[in-house]
Enzyme design. Structure first.
Site, PDB file in Angstrom:
ATOM      1  N   ALA A 198      -8.916   2.118  -3.090  1.00 45.92           N
ATOM      2  CA  ALA A 198      -9.474   3.474  -3.162  1.00 45.92           C
ATOM      3  C   ALA A 198      -9.211   4.102  -4.535  1.00 45.92           C
ATOM      4  CB  ALA A 198      -8.879   4.346  -2.060  1.00 45.92           C
TER       5      ALA A 198
ATOM      6  N   VAL B  13      -8.293   3.610   4.884  1.00 44.74           N
ATOM      7  CA  VAL B  13      -8.844   3.195   3.597  1.00 44.74           C
ATOM      8  C   VAL B  13      -7.705   2.625   2.761  1.00 44.74           C
ATOM      9  CG1 VAL B  13     -10.034   4.056   1.541  1.00 44.74           C
ATOM     10  CG2 VAL B  13     -10.511   5.089   3.773  1.00 44.74           C
ATOM     11  N   CYS B  14      -7.897   1.442   2.219  1.00 47.34           N
ATOM     12  CA  CYS B  14      -6.857   0.789   1.407  1.00 47.34           C
ATOM     13  C   CYS B  14      -6.558   1.627   0.155  1.00 47.34           C
ATOM     14  CB  CYS B  14      -7.308  -0.610   0.987  1.00 47.34           C
ATOM     15  SG  CYS B  14      -6.209  -1.360  -0.228  1.00 47.34           S
ATOM     16  N   VAL B  15      -5.306   1.997  -0.034  1.00 42.91           N
ATOM     17  CA  VAL B  15      -4.944   2.916  -1.124  1.00 42.91           C
ATOM     18  C   VAL B  15      -5.235   2.333  -2.510  1.00 42.91           C
ATOM     19  CG1 VAL B  15      -2.475   2.234  -1.032  1.00 42.91           C
ATOM     20  CG2 VAL B  15      -3.137   4.412  -2.070  1.00 42.91           C
TER      21      VAL B  15
END
Lengths: 98, 120, 119
Positions: free
Chosen positions: C82, C77-79
């Site tokens: 997110a 998941v892209c930080v």
């Protein structure tokens, strides 16, 4: 190259963009884009133009979900998800026109 | 590390959605991985390069300066589709950075040469 | 063949996550490998364990978790995306992890094909 289109051509211009820029290879219509490949649809002529330079496929589960399996135009090949995978694998590269 | 040809196809106008901004993020990181990076601007994506964007009144950060900074990261392959400019009444003079304008056929041919094409 | 997958849209609103999941399952059934699934933009919403769909609907989040468990798939998941949307380690569903965009670029480099699903 495999080109993947996922929107109805009456909603998004991606089919027109592909008609301009697409060179060769194949196009796979998924999700709402499958609607373009049905008899009597306003975009069917565009698909026929596309067929002169590339193969055209449509994802059968998406056709079925939209009740249009029996209206697929000649020259478009229905494939299942396994066929989708094969198309990606067979072409050296792919592009999703979002 | 392997060097691949990455093309970022920008098809949406800026600010109406986050895609233009996110595309720039991935472009910069891809360049940091020493990959061969090209940016294509087609359809409404050509508006991303429009001069004179003022975003103060929509209270959003203006990311136009990032396009000017790309060449500092050795990202110099910026391609704009001629037909997309024409369909929007724009010319190369309306753009804020130097680009290579290609006709549809040439743009399509360039796409075919890529290893990875990311659409934004 | 090794596939990388990019999911750009959240669950339920668009078909993107469903299409990506069914593609992954079919690829695995064909004997291919899924190198990584990267969740970007609203796609990060596929990773929250707080999801509670109605009982007669598919559970898109747990379906991803289960597929990852069974086939050892890296769900990233892209930080930045997110954190913008309130997806954090404390509400992350099993087998997802939060990391940077470098993970997307890396899968573009390492996978034989990168397939994008979005709106």
């Amino acid at each position: 190259m495999l080109h993947i289109i996922n929107k109805s051509p009456l909603d998004r211009p991606t089919l027109d963009s592909l008609l301009r820029m697409g060179q060769s290879g194949a196009v796979l219509l998924i999700e709402d884009a499958v609607l373009a490949a049905t008899q009597g649809h306003a975009a069917a002529e565009k698909l026929r133009a596309l067929m002169t330079k590339m193969q055209v496929f449509a994802l059968a589960p998406d056709l079925e979900a939209r009740g249009v399996s029996d209206r697929l135009i000649d020259g478009v090949t229905g494939v299942d998800y396994g066929g989708f995978v094969d198309l990606v694998a067979e072409h050296p590269n792919c592009q999703s026109w979002l | 590390m392997t060097t691949k040809k990455f093309m970022f196809v920008n098809r949406k106008a800026p600010y109406g959605s986050i895609y233009a901004l996110e595309s720039l993020e991935v472009v910069l990181i891809t360049a940091a991985f020493d990959q061969d990076v090209s940016l294509a601007f087609v359809d409404d994506g050509v508006y991303q390069l429009k001069k004179g964007c003022q975003t103060k009144a929509i209270e959003t950060k203006n990311f136009s300066p990032t396009y000017r900074a790309l060449d500092g990261y050795d990202i110099e392959k910026l391609y704009v589709e001629k037909e997309s400019l024409e369909a929007r009444g724009l010319t190369e003079d309306d753009l804020l950075v130097d680009v290579t304008v290609l006709d549809s056929q040439s743009m399509g041919a360039l796409m075919e040469e890529q290893d990875v094409v990311l659409s934004f | 063949m090794k596939f990388g997958i990019l999911v750009n849209e959240g669950p339920y609103q668009h078909q993107a996550s469903d299409s990506a999941y069914l593609f992954c399952r079919a690829a695995l059934a064909r004997g291919h490998e899924i190198h990584r699934v990267f969740f970007y933009h609203d796609g990060v919403n596929n990773a929250t364990k707080l999801t509670e769909p109605p009982q007669d609907d598919r559970n898109i989040v747990s379906r991803w978790s289960k597929l990852a468990e069974e086939h050892d798939i890296d769900l990233v998941v892209c930080v930045a995306a997110a954190l913008r949307r309130g997806i954090k380690d404390e509400n992350l569903a099993p087998n997802f992890r939060i990391s940077g965009l470098g993970q997307l670029v890396e899968t573009g480099i390492q996978a034989d094909r990168l397939v994008t699903f979005g709106d």
